[in-house]
Design a protein around this motif. Structure first.
Motif, PDB file in Angstrom:
ATOM      1  N   VAL A  68     -15.694 -23.090  -2.588  1.00 49.84           N
ATOM      2  CA  VAL A  68     -16.146 -24.480  -2.514  1.00 49.84           C
ATOM      3  C   VAL A  68     -17.072 -24.782  -3.685  1.00 49.84           C
ATOM      4  CG1 VAL A  68     -17.423 -26.177  -1.145  1.00 49.84           C
ATOM      5  CG2 VAL A  68     -15.990 -24.473   0.003  1.00 49.84           C
ATOM      6  N   SER A  69     -16.870 -25.931  -4.316  1.00 48.45           N
ATOM      7  CA  SER A  69     -17.773 -26.411  -5.364  1.00 48.45           C
ATOM      8  C   SER A  69     -17.750 -27.928  -5.334  1.00 48.45           C
ATOM      9  CB  SER A  69     -17.348 -25.888  -6.744  1.00 48.45           C
ATOM     10  OG  SER A  69     -16.020 -26.276  -7.037  1.00 48.45           O
ATOM     11  N   GLY A  70     -18.647 -28.559  -6.106  1.00 52.20           N
ATOM     12  CA  GLY A  70     -18.641 -30.013  -6.054  1.00 52.20           C
ATOM     13  C   GLY A  70     -19.682 -30.679  -6.913  1.00 52.20           C
ATOM     14  N   TYR A  71     -19.640 -32.004  -6.840  1.00 50.96           N
ATOM     15  CA  TYR A  71     -20.539 -32.900  -7.590  1.00 50.96           C
ATOM     16  C   TYR A  71     -21.333 -33.741  -6.610  1.00 50.96           C
ATOM     17  CZ  TYR A  71     -21.803 -37.498  -9.418  1.00 50.96           C
ATOM     18  OH  TYR A  71     -22.469 -38.663  -9.696  1.00 50.96           O
ATOM     19  N   ASP A  72     -22.572 -34.051  -6.973  1.00 47.50           N
ATOM     20  CA  ASP A  72     -23.304 -35.131  -6.337  1.00 47.50           C
ATOM     21  C   ASP A  72     -24.249 -35.756  -7.351  1.00 47.50           C
ATOM     22  OD1 ASP A  72     -24.984 -36.722  -4.298  1.00 47.50           O
ATOM     23  OD2 ASP A  72     -23.398 -35.820  -3.103  1.00 47.50           O
ATOM     24  N   LYS A  73     -24.714 -36.963  -6.996  1.00 50.14           N
ATOM     25  CA  LYS A  73     -25.499 -37.762  -7.937  1.00 50.14           C
ATOM     26  C   LYS A  73     -26.868 -37.150  -8.218  1.00 50.14           C
ATOM     27  CE  LYS A  73     -26.573 -42.694  -8.547  1.00 50.14           C
ATOM     28  NZ  LYS A  73     -26.535 -44.006  -7.853  1.00 50.14           N
ATOM     29  N   THR A  74     -27.529 -36.675  -7.151  1.00 49.04           N
ATOM     30  CA  THR A  74     -28.875 -36.128  -7.305  1.00 49.04           C
ATOM     31  C   THR A  74     -29.066 -34.917  -6.401  1.00 49.04           C
ATOM     32  OG1 THR A  74     -29.674 -37.678  -5.627  1.00 49.04           O
ATOM     33  CG2 THR A  74     -30.002 -38.314  -7.925  1.00 49.04           C
ATOM     34  N   PRO A  75     -29.938 -33.977  -6.811  1.00 54.14           N
ATOM     35  CA  PRO A  75     -30.246 -32.840  -5.935  1.00 54.14           C
ATOM     36  C   PRO A  75     -31.059 -33.317  -4.724  1.00 54.14           C
ATOM     37  CG  PRO A  75     -31.073 -32.486  -8.192  1.00 54.14           C
ATOM     38  CD  PRO A  75     -30.629 -33.903  -8.098  1.00 54.14           C
ATOM     39  N   THR A  76     -30.797 -32.737  -3.579  1.00 59.31           N
ATOM     40  CA  THR A  76     -31.522 -33.050  -2.345  1.00 59.31           C
ATOM     41  C   THR A  76     -31.731 -31.739  -1.585  1.00 59.31           C
ATOM     42  OG1 THR A  76     -29.499 -33.332  -1.036  1.00 59.31           O
ATOM     43  CG2 THR A  76     -30.353 -35.295  -2.182  1.00 59.31           C
ATOM     44  N   PRO A  77     -32.549 -31.754  -0.543  1.00 59.94           N
ATOM     45  CA  PRO A  77     -32.665 -30.535   0.282  1.00 59.94           C
ATOM     46  C   PRO A  77     -31.312 -30.048   0.797  1.00 59.94           C
ATOM     47  CG  PRO A  77     -34.434 -32.061   0.830  1.00 59.94           C
ATOM     48  CD  PRO A  77     -33.535 -32.783  -0.126  1.00 59.94           C
ATOM     49  N   LEU A  78     -30.406 -30.990   1.105  1.00 58.16           N
ATOM     50  CA  LEU A  78     -29.070 -30.600   1.575  1.00 58.16           C
ATOM     51  C   LEU A  78     -28.290 -29.854   0.493  1.00 58.16           C
ATOM     52  CD1 LEU A  78     -27.249 -33.360   3.699  1.00 58.16           C
ATOM     53  CD2 LEU A  78     -27.338 -30.912   4.122  1.00 58.16           C
ATOM     54  N   THR A  79     -28.282 -30.409  -0.722  1.00 61.08           N
ATOM     55  CA  THR A  79     -27.524 -29.744  -1.789  1.00 61.08           C
ATOM     56  C   THR A  79     -28.158 -28.403  -2.154  1.00 61.08           C
ATOM     57  OG1 THR A  79     -28.719 -30.949  -3.537  1.00 61.08           O
ATOM     58  CG2 THR A  79     -26.651 -31.911  -2.745  1.00 61.08           C
ATOM     59  N   ARG A  80     -29.489 -28.331  -2.075  1.00 64.28           N
ATOM     60  CA  ARG A  80     -30.146 -27.049  -2.375  1.00 64.28           C
ATOM     61  C   ARG A  80     -29.745 -25.985  -1.353  1.00 64.28           C
ATOM     62  NH1 ARG A  80     -34.373 -30.461  -4.298  1.00 64.28           N
ATOM     63  NH2 ARG A  80     -35.427 -30.550  -2.282  1.00 64.28           N
ATOM     64  N   ASP A  81     -29.619 -26.392  -0.073  1.00 62.71           N
ATOM     65  CA  ASP A  81     -29.168 -25.452   0.956  1.00 62.71           C
ATOM     66  C   ASP A  81     -27.738 -24.992   0.688  1.00 62.71           C
ATOM     67  OD1 ASP A  81     -31.550 -25.569   2.291  1.00 62.71           O
ATOM     68  OD2 ASP A  81     -30.867 -26.929   3.870  1.00 62.71           O
ATOM     69  N   LEU A  82     -26.883 -25.926   0.268  1.00 64.45           N
ATOM     70  CA  LEU A  82     -25.499 -25.570  -0.047  1.00 64.45           C
ATOM     71  C   LEU A  82     -25.450 -24.592  -1.218  1.00 64.45           C
ATOM     72  CD1 LEU A  82     -23.718 -29.061   0.238  1.00 64.45           C
ATOM     73  CD2 LEU A  82     -23.655 -27.201   1.902  1.00 64.45           C
ATOM     74  N   GLU A  83     -26.265 -24.869  -2.252  1.00 66.16           N
ATOM     75  CA  GLU A  83     -26.312 -23.974  -3.414  1.00 66.16           C
ATOM     76  C   GLU A  83     -26.815 -22.591  -3.015  1.00 66.16           C
ATOM     77  OE1 GLU A  83     -27.129 -26.126  -7.454  1.00 66.16           O
ATOM     78  OE2 GLU A  83     -28.444 -27.049  -5.951  1.00 66.16           O
ATOM     79  N   ALA A  84     -27.805 -22.561  -2.135  1.00 61.77           N
ATOM     80  CA  ALA A  84     -28.363 -21.280  -1.688  1.00 61.77           C
ATOM     81  C   ALA A  84     -27.333 -20.446  -0.940  1.00 61.77           C
ATOM     82  CB  ALA A  84     -29.589 -21.512  -0.806  1.00 61.77           C
ATOM     83  N   SER A  85     -26.353 -21.132  -0.318  1.00 67.07           N
ATOM     84  CA  SER A  85     -25.307 -20.411   0.417  1.00 67.07           C
ATOM     85  C   SER A  85     -24.187 -19.917  -0.500  1.00 67.07           C
ATOM     86  CB  SER A  85     -24.727 -21.314   1.513  1.00 67.07           C
ATOM     87  OG  SER A  85     -23.900 -22.323   0.954  1.00 67.07           O
ATOM     88  N   GLY A  86     -24.261 -20.283  -1.780  1.00 61.16           N
ATOM     89  CA  GLY A  86     -23.270 -19.801  -2.743  1.00 61.16           C
ATOM     90  C   GLY A  86     -22.290 -20.842  -3.226  1.00 61.16           C
ATOM     91  N   ILE A  87     -22.551 -22.122  -2.943  1.00 65.03           N
ATOM     92  CA  ILE A  87     -21.672 -23.211  -3.372  1.00 65.03           C
ATOM     93  C   ILE A  87     -22.187 -23.784  -4.689  1.00 65.03           C
ATOM     94  CG2 ILE A  87     -20.859 -25.539  -2.797  1.00 65.03           C
ATOM     95  CD1 ILE A  87     -20.955 -24.694   0.156  1.00 65.03           C
ATOM     96  N   ALA A  88     -21.347 -23.845  -5.698  1.00 67.55           N
ATOM     97  CA  ALA A  88     -21.733 -24.364  -7.018  1.00 67.55           C
ATOM     98  C   ALA A  88     -21.694 -25.892  -7.014  1.00 67.55           C
ATOM     99  CB  ALA A  88     -20.809 -23.816  -8.088  1.00 67.55           C
ATOM    100  N   ILE A  89     -22.806 -26.520  -7.438  1.00 65.53           N
ATOM    101  CA  ILE A  89     -22.907 -27.982  -7.471  1.00 65.53           C
ATOM    102  C   ILE A  89     -23.499 -28.408  -8.808  1.00 65.53           C
ATOM    103  CG2 ILE A  89     -23.892 -30.041  -6.346  1.00 65.53           C
ATOM    104  CD1 ILE A  89     -24.160 -28.390  -3.792  1.00 65.53           C
ATOM    105  N   HIS A  90     -22.974 -29.481  -9.394  1.00 66.77           N
ATOM    106  CA  HIS A  90     -23.604 -30.077 -10.578  1.00 66.77           C
ATOM    107  C   HIS A  90     -23.871 -31.555 -10.306  1.00 66.77           C
ATOM    108  CE1 HIS A  90     -19.260 -30.762 -11.331  1.00 66.77           C
ATOM    109  NE2 HIS A  90     -19.666 -31.890 -11.889  1.00 66.77           N
ATOM    110  N   TYR A  91     -24.713 -32.173 -11.156  1.00 63.68           N
ATOM    111  CA  TYR A  91     -25.266 -33.493 -10.842  1.00 63.68           C
ATOM    112  C   TYR A  91     -25.020 -34.539 -11.930  1.00 63.68           C
ATOM    113  CZ  TYR A  91     -27.433 -30.678  -7.256  1.00 63.68           C
ATOM    114  OH  TYR A  91     -27.633 -29.820  -6.201  1.00 63.68           O
TER     115      TYR A  91
END
Length: 468
Positions: A38-61
């Motif tokens: 799983v990977s993905g994009y979002d507009k801004t970092p949030t506590p939710l996206t940080r949790d997803l990243e911590a679980s091993g999901i790659a996200i860029h903004y």
């Protein structure tokens, strides 16, 4: 309505556009738990996206096609993403299978027993309550929530039991892709008029949703809904109305007692009752939410003692009447309320619990269209507070609408103790004027509300007011 792609077993890699949304992140967690990349994009970092990243999901903004997953089997996007989004356009041109979040939920739930909670307000709390009751009692369920359950610090969990508890979202008519075995409908107020056009069309959407109940299904509807009798007409013997305390309903509360910021009450059920239930949450609307959740759990045959214990252990949903500070001098409550009726329940509920405290609400309007459509309603409800601070409108997916600003609400209010403030000015005001004027005798009640990015201010506000 056939699902637009093959089952989850055929998916090895999935890319999300708007992965940080509360509903999108639950689906991302689902795939991640299945071992899908799983990977993905979002507009801004949030506590939710940080949790997803911590679980091993790659996200860029940033919108950058060089950072997308070229090997994605499917792309999941939220309707909140504009059609001109670079990454969305790239995948369309590439010919990758592109689906909405609702399509994925449809696929996941096609072969499961589904408990779907819908409504223009209250659905997140009831969904989380139902999921907690089923998990805590050992009944078991998979949960797809529209908020973060405080008990588990997540909006998704899986379970071997083939039961799904799903928050059924009316936005973009997504809930019409679900097939419930048990459904709850909390409210059918006018909302999302950018999608539906009229209040009548919103009501019809919920009627259509209720008609998707499977044969042998059960509906629990809030007592007094304007078109409640039009819901699930194909199930005349298994339609039940619930209410906080109206004994004309099939399910209702009795002997409701306020105690230490929560409630003790009894629940009358069709042919049964559960006495001495303890809910450790504020707001009479949450008593009603709990009554609906208890009715669902009882309909599944779960024992009374287990239901009672599970309600007592429920710690709430983040940003749903969430206590951030609670002492004699200051009570600070945060809530996701972004519709006039949600705000009404929030302010009235908080004021009933803390009658002598001066009530200040900081509200961030969500969407230009909603502000335009409900400016009168927002003004009327915000007048219930002693002091009102409005932040600028959070646009989310929308472009500005000429003449529609937070001042539009301000001008309609009767309360003179009101103003519009930018975020930086608000934090300065909290740290100086507000902090220095907290009453020594009765204390203050501070409420933050809204569905935009007001949550980014919660930690700074809490830090400024610490030690009071």
């Amino acid at each position: 309505m056939k699902s637009p792609f093959q089952g989850p077993a055929s998916i090895r890699e999935v890319y999300f556009i708007g992965i940080g949304g509360i509903g999108m992140s639950a689906i991302a967690r689902f795939f991640h738990a299945k071992g899908v990349k799983v990977s993905g994009y979002d507009k801004t970092p949030t506590p939710l996206t940080r949790d997803l990243e911590a679980s091993g999901i790659a996200i860029h903004y940033d919108e950058d096609i060089s950072k997308v997953n070229e090997n994605a089997d499917i792309v999941v996007y939220t309707p909140a993403i504009p059609a001109t989004h670079k990454e969305l356009l790239y995948y369309r041109e590439k010919g990758t299978k592109i689906v909405k979040r609702s399509d994925v939920l449809q696929l996941i739930s096609e072969g499961s027993f589904n408990i779907c909670i819908a409504g223009t307000h209250g659905k997140t709390t009831i969904t989380t309550m139902v999921a907690h009751l089923l998990r805590d009692t050992g009944f078991g369920c998979n949960a797809f929530l529209g908020g973060i359950a405080v008990n588990y610090d997540t909006n998704f969990w899986s379970d071997p039991k083939n039961v799904c508890v799903i928050e059924a979202d009316e936005y973009d008519r997504s809930f019409l892709k679900l097939s419930p075995d048990i459904a709850v409908i909390t409210a059918m107020d006018a909302d999302h008029l950018d999608i539906y056009g009229t209040a009548e069309a919103v009501e019809q959407g919920f009627i259509d949703f209720s008609n998707r109940l499977r044969p042998g299904g059960i509906l629990f509807r809030n007592f007094g809904l304007k078109r409640g009798k039009d819901l699930a007409k194909h199930l005349p013997d298994t339609r039940y109305a619930y209410s906080v305390q109206n004994d004309q309903a099939d399910v209702y509360g009795e002997n409701i007692r306020l105690d230490n910021g929560g409630y003790d009450f009894d629940v009358v059920l069709p042919g049964d009752r559960i006495d001495n239930v303890r809910l450790n949450m504020g707001g009479m609307h949450n008593v009603e939410n709990a009554i609906a959740a208890i009715a669902v759990a009882s309909s599944l045959g779960i024992e009374k003692e287990k239901i009672r214990a599970a309600v007592d252990s429920f710690r709430g949903v983040k940003r749903r009447f969430e206590y951030l500070i609670r002492n004699q001098k200051l009570v600070f409550v945060d809530d996701y309320a972004h519709h006039p009726e949600e705000l009404r329940a929030l302010i009235k509920g908080a004021r009933s619990l803390f009658r002598q405290k001066k009530c200040t609400i900081i509200f961030q309007p969500h969407l230009f269209s909603r502000t335009r459509d409900f400016a009168d309603g927002f003004a009327e409800v915000l007048d219930l507070a002693d002091e009102v601070i409005l932040l600028p409108i959070y646009p989310a997916r929308e472009l500005p609408i000429e003449g529609v600003t937070s001042e539009m609400i301000l001008e309609k209010m009767k309360n003179d103790n009101k103003r519009v403030m930018e975020k930086d000015d608000l934090l300065k005001w909290i740290g100086t004027d507000y902090k220095s004027n907290i009453s020594d005798e009765f204390g203050n009640l501070l409420i933050t509300a809204g569905a935009g990015d007001i949550d980014t201010l919660l930690t700074p506000i809490k830090q400024l007011l610490s030690g009071i």
